[in-house]
Design an enzyme around this catalytic site. Structure first.
Site, PDB file in Angstrom:
ATOM      1  N   ASP A  91     -17.147  17.914  23.447  1.00 49.89           N
ATOM      2  CA  ASP A  91     -18.209  18.875  23.700  1.00 49.89           C
ATOM      3  C   ASP A  91     -18.418  19.601  22.362  1.00 49.89           C
ATOM      4  OD1 ASP A  91     -19.764  20.127  26.167  1.00 49.89           O
ATOM      5  OD2 ASP A  91     -19.141  21.832  24.956  1.00 49.89           O
ATOM      6  N   LYS A 112     -13.833  20.681  33.334  1.00 53.61           N
ATOM      7  CA  LYS A 112     -14.195  21.096  31.971  1.00 53.61           C
ATOM      8  C   LYS A 112     -12.995  21.797  31.353  1.00 53.61           C
ATOM      9  CE  LYS A 112     -17.883  20.903  29.258  1.00 53.61           C
ATOM     10  NZ  LYS A 112     -18.816  19.783  29.126  1.00 53.61           N
TER      11      LYS A 112
END
Length: 456
Positions: free
Chosen positions: A171, A131
Site C-alpha cells: 500500500d 489491512k
C-alpha cells in the site's frame, strides 16, 4: 435491535460504532457511508437484522497491535507501532495491504480494512477483508534502515499470517522493495516458501501486471462508466493526483487509450502540463519516483511547466483549461466540497477513485447531484487486490501466467464489478448510482456467506 425499522437500526449501529471506537473519524465515515446506502437491503431481507449482521460486520474479527523496535544507520534505536486488522473472513483468508506512513493509526487501518471487505467481495474472488501497517515513514530512510524495520515488523507479524489465513500486500509506503524484505524475513522464520504475501517481484513468485493493476483497473472501470453514456476516454482531459504506483499506471493506460493526463502531484505540490504527461515525460516520472525517489517539482523544472507548491490538483481546478475526468490516486479525503465545485464548473464528466475514500461525503453528493459519473473506490480501485488474488492462485498452482492472460482477467473482473454495481443500483431504485450499487453488491455477498456460516 430486532424489530426496529431499517433506518433506525442503521442509526443505532452507527452510533454504537462511534461510541466503541472514539476518535476514529475515518472508520466512522466509512461505516456510515456503507450502512446508510443499504437500508433498502435491510428492509428487504430482515434475516440480516435478526442475525446481527451489521453489528458483526462492523466489528473486526481480530485487531492486532504491536511494538516495532529497530535501529537506524547511526545506531539509534526507534520504536514504531504496527497494526494488522483481520476484519472479516466470510469469503476467504483476510486480504489487504500494509501501509507505512506517519499518518497511520488504528482508525485509518480499520477504515481501510472495512472498505477492503466489500472491495474484495466485488472481485468475485475468495478473499476476506483485512489491512495493516505502521506509522513508520520510509521516506528519507536508507535501504538498510528500511530492511531492518521490515524485518522487525515481520518478526511479530509472521505468527498472524499465512497463505490460508491472512495474505498482506503493499500500500502507501510499501512497494516491491519492502515486500521483498518482509517476505525474506517471513521465509527465514517459518522455513517455508509460500504465498503469504502478494506484490512480490516476478522472479520469485510475483504476478505480471501486479504493479500496474490498480491504475489499469481504475482506467478499465472508467471505460465501462463512460460506455453507459456512449463515450470513451479518447480525447478527454484527465486530472490525476498522486505520483506513486496507482497514479503512474493510471496515467499510462489513460494515455494509451487516447486521453490526455495533465497533472500529477505529491505531498509537496502539483505539476500542470497542458501538453500531456506521456511517452518520454511519463518515463521521466517513473525514473524520478521509483529510482531517484525525488519530488514531482523536478518534473516542472525539467519540462518548463507550471508547479503549484502545497496544492492538490483539485485546488487549482479553476486555473486549468478544462477537466473532463478526475482520478484521485493519492490518499483519503483529498477532494473537498470547494474542489468539487471548481471541477464541476470546469466541465467535469466523471470521477474515478484510484485511492481509498479520496472524496469527502459532501463532494460525493455534489458529483451525484450534478450528474457526474462517480466510480467509488471500493469498485474502481479493486484491480490491485484482484491481481493480488490472481497472484495467490498462481502461487498455489506453482505457475505464472503471461502478462496478456493476467491483463485480460483484470479487464474482465473490472467489467464484472461495474455490471454488479450497475445492476444492484438499478434493482434497488438508484439507477446509475454506482456508490450505492457497489455497497449493496459487495455487502450482500458477504452477508449471505455470514448467514450460511452461523454465528462466529
Amino acid at each position: 435491535m430486532q424489530g426496529m425499522k431499517a433506518k433506525e437500526y442503521i442509526e443505532e449501529v452507527v452510533k454504537t460504532v462511534e461510541e466503541k471506537n472514539p476518535g476514529e473519524r475515518e472508520f466512522h465515515q466509512a461505516v456510515k457511508e456503507v450502512l446508510e446506502s443499504i437500508a433498502l437491503v435491510i428492509e428487504k431481507k430482515p434475516s440480516y437484522q435478526k442475525a446481527g449482521i451489521l453489528e458483526r460486520i462492523t466489528e473486526p474479527e481480530r485487531q492486532i497491535m504491536f511494538r516495532v523496535t529497530w535501529e537506524d544507520d547511526n545506531g539509534e534505536v526507534h520504536v514504531n507501532r504496527g497494526y494488522r486488522i483481520q476484519f472479516n473472513s466470510a469469503l476467504g483468508p483476510y486480504k489487504g495491504g500494509l501501509r507505512f506512513h506517519p499518518s497511520v493509526y488504528l482508525g485509518i487501518v480499520k477504515f481501510l480494512g472495512f472498505e477492503q471487505i466489500f472491495k474484495n467481495s466485488l472481485t468475485g474472488l475468495p478473499l476476506g477483508g483485512g489491512k495493516g501497517g505502521s506509522d513508520f515513514d520510509p521516506k528519507g530512510k536508507s535501504d538498510s534502515e528500511v530492511r531492518r524495520f521490515c524485518q522487525a515488523f515481520m518478526t511479530e507479524l509472521y505468527r498472524h499470517i499465512g497463505p490460508d489465513t491472512d495474505v498482506p500486500a503493499g500500500d502507501i509506503g510499501v512497494g516491491a522493495r519492502e515486500i521483498g524484505y518482509l517476505f525474506g524475513q517471513y521465509k527465514r522464520i517459518v522455513n517455508r516458501f509460500e504465498g503469504a504475501l502478494t506484490g512480490k517481484r516476478y522472479a520469485w513468485g510475483g504476478s505480471l501486471i501486479r504493479p500496474e493493476a490498480t491504475g489499469y483497473g481504475a482506467t478499465y472501470f472508467l471505460q465501462e462508466m463512460l460506455k453507459t453514456r456512449g463515450e470513451s476516454i479518447a480525447g478527454k482531459v484527465v486530472v490525476i493526483s498522486g505520483a506513486g504506483n496507482v497514479a503512474q499506471y493510471a496515467a499510462q493506460k489513460v494515455s494509451q487509450l487516447g486521453g490526455k493526463v495533465v497533472t500529477l502531484s505529491d505531498s509537496d505540490g502539483t505539476v500542470y502540463d497542458p501538453g500531456g504527461i506521456k511517452g518520454e515525460k511519463w518515463g521521466y516520472v517513473m525514473e524520478l519516483k521509483n529510482v531517484k525517489r525525488d519530488r514531482i517539482k523536478e518534473y516542472a523544472e525539467e519540462y518548463g511547466v507550471q508547479y503549484y507548491p502545497r496544492k492538490m490538483p483539485w485546488e487549482i481546478a479553476d486555473k486549468l483549461e478544462k477537466i473532463d475526468i478526475a482520478m484521485p490516486c493519492a490518499t483519503q479525503n483529498e477532494i473537498k466540497e470547494p474542489d468539487a465545485k471548481k471541477m464541476i464548473d470546469n466541465g467535469l464528466k466523471a470521477v474515478v477513485e484510484g485511492a481509498n475514500m479520496p472524496s469527502v461525503p459532501g463532494a460525493v453528493n455534489m458529483f451525484l447531484e450534478n450528474n457526474v459519473l462517480f466510480g467509488p473506490a471500493k469498485a474502481a480501485n479493486a484491480g490491485g487486490v484482484a491481481v493480488s488474488g490472481l497472484e495467490m492462485s498462481q502461487n498455489s498452482m506453482r505457475l505464472q501466467w503471461t502478462a496478456e492472460e493476467v491483463d485480460e482477467k483484470l479487464r474482465q473482473i473490472m467489467k464484472r464489478i461495474h455490471e454488479q454495481a450497475w445492476n444492484a443500483a438499478k434493482e434497488y431504485g438508484h439507477r446509475g448510482n454506482l456508490l450505492i450499487g457497489a455497497n449493496i453488491a459487495g455487502f450482500t455477498r458477504v452477508a449471505d456467506a455470514m448467514l450460511d456460516q452461523g454465528l462466529h
